[in-house]
Design a protein around this motif. Structure first.
Motif, short mmCIF file in Angstrom:
data_model
loop_
_atom_site.label_atom_id
_atom_site.label_comp_id
_atom_site.label_asym_id
_atom_site.label_seq_id
_atom_site.Cartn_x
_atom_site.Cartn_y
_atom_site.Cartn_z
N ASN A 22 0.84 -1.18 0.00
CA ASN A 22 0.00 0.00 0.00
C ASN A 22 0.89 1.24 0.00
OD1 ASN A 22 -1.67 2.15 0.59
ND2 ASN A 22 -2.63 1.21 2.36
N PRO A 23 0.80 2.08 -1.05
CA PRO A 23 1.68 3.26 -1.09
C PRO A 23 1.39 4.26 0.02
CG PRO A 23 0.04 3.37 -2.83
CD PRO A 23 -0.08 2.01 -2.19
N TYR A 24 0.24 4.14 0.68
CA TYR A 24 -0.12 5.04 1.78
C TYR A 24 -0.03 4.34 3.14
CZ TYR A 24 -2.06 7.79 -2.04
OH TYR A 24 -2.23 8.50 -3.19
N SER A 25 0.68 3.22 3.20
CA SER A 25 0.74 2.48 4.45
C SER A 25 1.29 3.36 5.56
CB SER A 25 1.61 1.23 4.30
OG SER A 25 2.94 1.59 4.01
N ASN A 26 0.91 3.05 6.78
CA ASN A 26 1.38 3.82 7.93
C ASN A 26 2.89 3.75 8.01
OD1 ASN A 26 -1.22 4.51 8.66
ND2 ASN A 26 -1.45 2.76 10.02
N THR A 27 3.49 4.84 8.44
CA THR A 27 4.95 4.97 8.49
C THR A 27 5.36 5.25 9.91
OG1 THR A 27 4.77 6.06 6.34
CG2 THR A 27 6.91 6.11 7.40
N TYR A 28 6.20 4.39 10.47
CA TYR A 28 6.68 4.58 11.83
C TYR A 28 8.17 4.82 11.80
CZ TYR A 28 2.18 2.71 13.12
OH TYR A 28 0.84 2.50 13.24
N TYR A 29 8.66 5.63 12.69
CA TYR A 29 10.09 5.91 12.78
C TYR A 29 10.84 4.60 12.96
CZ TYR A 29 14.52 7.63 14.48
OH TYR A 29 15.85 7.88 14.64
N GLU A 37 15.01 8.70 7.17
CA GLU A 37 15.04 9.56 8.35
C GLU A 37 15.66 10.93 8.06
OE1 GLU A 37 17.42 9.95 12.54
OE2 GLU A 37 17.26 7.99 11.65
N LYS A 38 16.59 11.00 7.12
CA LYS A 38 17.28 12.25 6.86
C LYS A 38 16.31 13.37 6.47
CE LYS A 38 18.66 11.13 2.09
NZ LYS A 38 17.37 11.35 1.54
N ASP A 39 15.13 13.01 5.97
CA ASP A 39 14.13 14.00 5.60
C ASP A 39 13.53 14.69 6.82
OD1 ASP A 39 14.37 13.46 2.86
OD2 ASP A 39 12.90 11.86 2.97
N GLY A 40 13.61 14.03 7.98
CA GLY A 40 13.03 14.61 9.18
C GLY A 40 11.55 14.33 9.34
N PHE A 41 11.00 13.52 8.45
CA PHE A 41 9.59 13.15 8.53
C PHE A 41 9.38 11.89 7.72
CE2 PHE A 41 10.12 15.93 4.90
CZ PHE A 41 9.51 15.22 3.88
N GLY A 42 8.24 11.27 7.91
CA GLY A 42 7.88 10.11 7.11
C GLY A 42 6.37 10.04 6.97
N ALA A 101 5.12 19.69 14.85
CA ALA A 101 4.47 18.67 14.01
C ALA A 101 3.19 19.21 13.39
CB ALA A 101 4.19 17.42 14.83
N PHE A 102 2.43 19.98 14.17
CA PHE A 102 1.18 20.54 13.64
C PHE A 102 1.43 21.60 12.57
CE2 PHE A 102 -1.10 18.74 17.34
CZ PHE A 102 -2.20 18.22 16.68
N LEU A 103 2.64 22.13 12.46
CA LEU A 103 2.98 23.10 11.42
C LEU A 103 3.34 22.42 10.09
CD1 LEU A 103 5.11 25.65 13.47
CD2 LEU A 103 2.74 25.91 12.69
N HIS A 104 3.48 21.09 10.10
CA HIS A 104 3.74 20.36 8.87
C HIS A 104 2.45 20.21 8.08
CE1 HIS A 104 7.55 19.57 10.73
NE2 HIS A 104 7.97 18.88 9.68
N LYS A 105 2.53 20.41 6.77
CA LYS A 105 1.36 20.31 5.90
C LYS A 105 1.77 19.55 4.65
CE LYS A 105 -2.46 22.08 3.71
NZ LYS A 105 -3.51 21.14 3.58
N TRP A 106 1.01 18.52 4.31
CA TRP A 106 1.26 17.74 3.11
C TRP A 106 0.27 18.15 2.03
CZ3 TRP A 106 2.93 16.21 7.72
CH2 TRP A 106 4.15 15.55 7.78
N VAL A 120 7.21 12.89 12.50
CA VAL A 120 8.05 14.07 12.31
C VAL A 120 9.16 13.95 13.35
CG1 VAL A 120 8.18 16.58 12.55
CG2 VAL A 120 6.20 15.54 11.44
N ILE A 121 10.41 14.21 12.94
CA ILE A 121 11.54 14.21 13.86
C ILE A 121 11.93 15.66 14.10
CG2 ILE A 121 13.93 13.51 14.22
CD1 ILE A 121 13.39 11.29 12.10
#
Length: 128
Positions: A22-29, A37-42, A101-106, A120-121
């Protein structure tokens, strides 16, 4: 760490239920398939539109991992700071990490699930 029970009443880590098909599968750190991880989010299958940061008002540093839930519109609708992978869960870092984290917008995605889990890291560093 979130634990649920299966039909045998045995604890099961939700994090082990990543669906790699699933391309939208849940993503855990530390359990990502598509995002590094280098992106700082997943957040699988989604691209970040914008983000921001909130500074703490204390002399603490470290990494705070925030588990987020994002809706189809790309908004963070829930955030839990200090989850597995965090190196400092001092209370004065948890609130700014959650606010960050709440300031992140996709970008909005009609094909995405109603709610999708990601992370979000937030790396807090002391400045001289």
């Amino acid at each position: 760490e979130i634990i649920e029970t299966n039909n045998k009443n045995t604890p099961v880590e939700i994090e082990s239920k990543i669906d790699s098909g699933n391309p939208y599968s849940n993503t855990y750190y530390n359990k990502t398939r598509l995002i590094d991880e280098k992106d700082g989010f997943g957040l699988n299958g989604r691209n970040l539109e914008s983000n921001g940061s909130v500074k703490p008002v204390c002399d603490q540093e470290g990494k705070v991992v925030v588990r987020i839930t994002v809706n189809k519109m790309g908004n963070v609708i829930n955030a839990e700071a200090g989850v597995k992978g965090s190196t400092n869960v001092h209370p004065c870092l948890l609130e700014p990490a959650k606010k960050t984290a709440f300031l992140h917008k996709w970008f909005s995605d009609e094909n995405a699930p109603d709610s999708q889990i990601g992370f979000v890291i937030v790396n807090f560093k002391l400045v001289d």
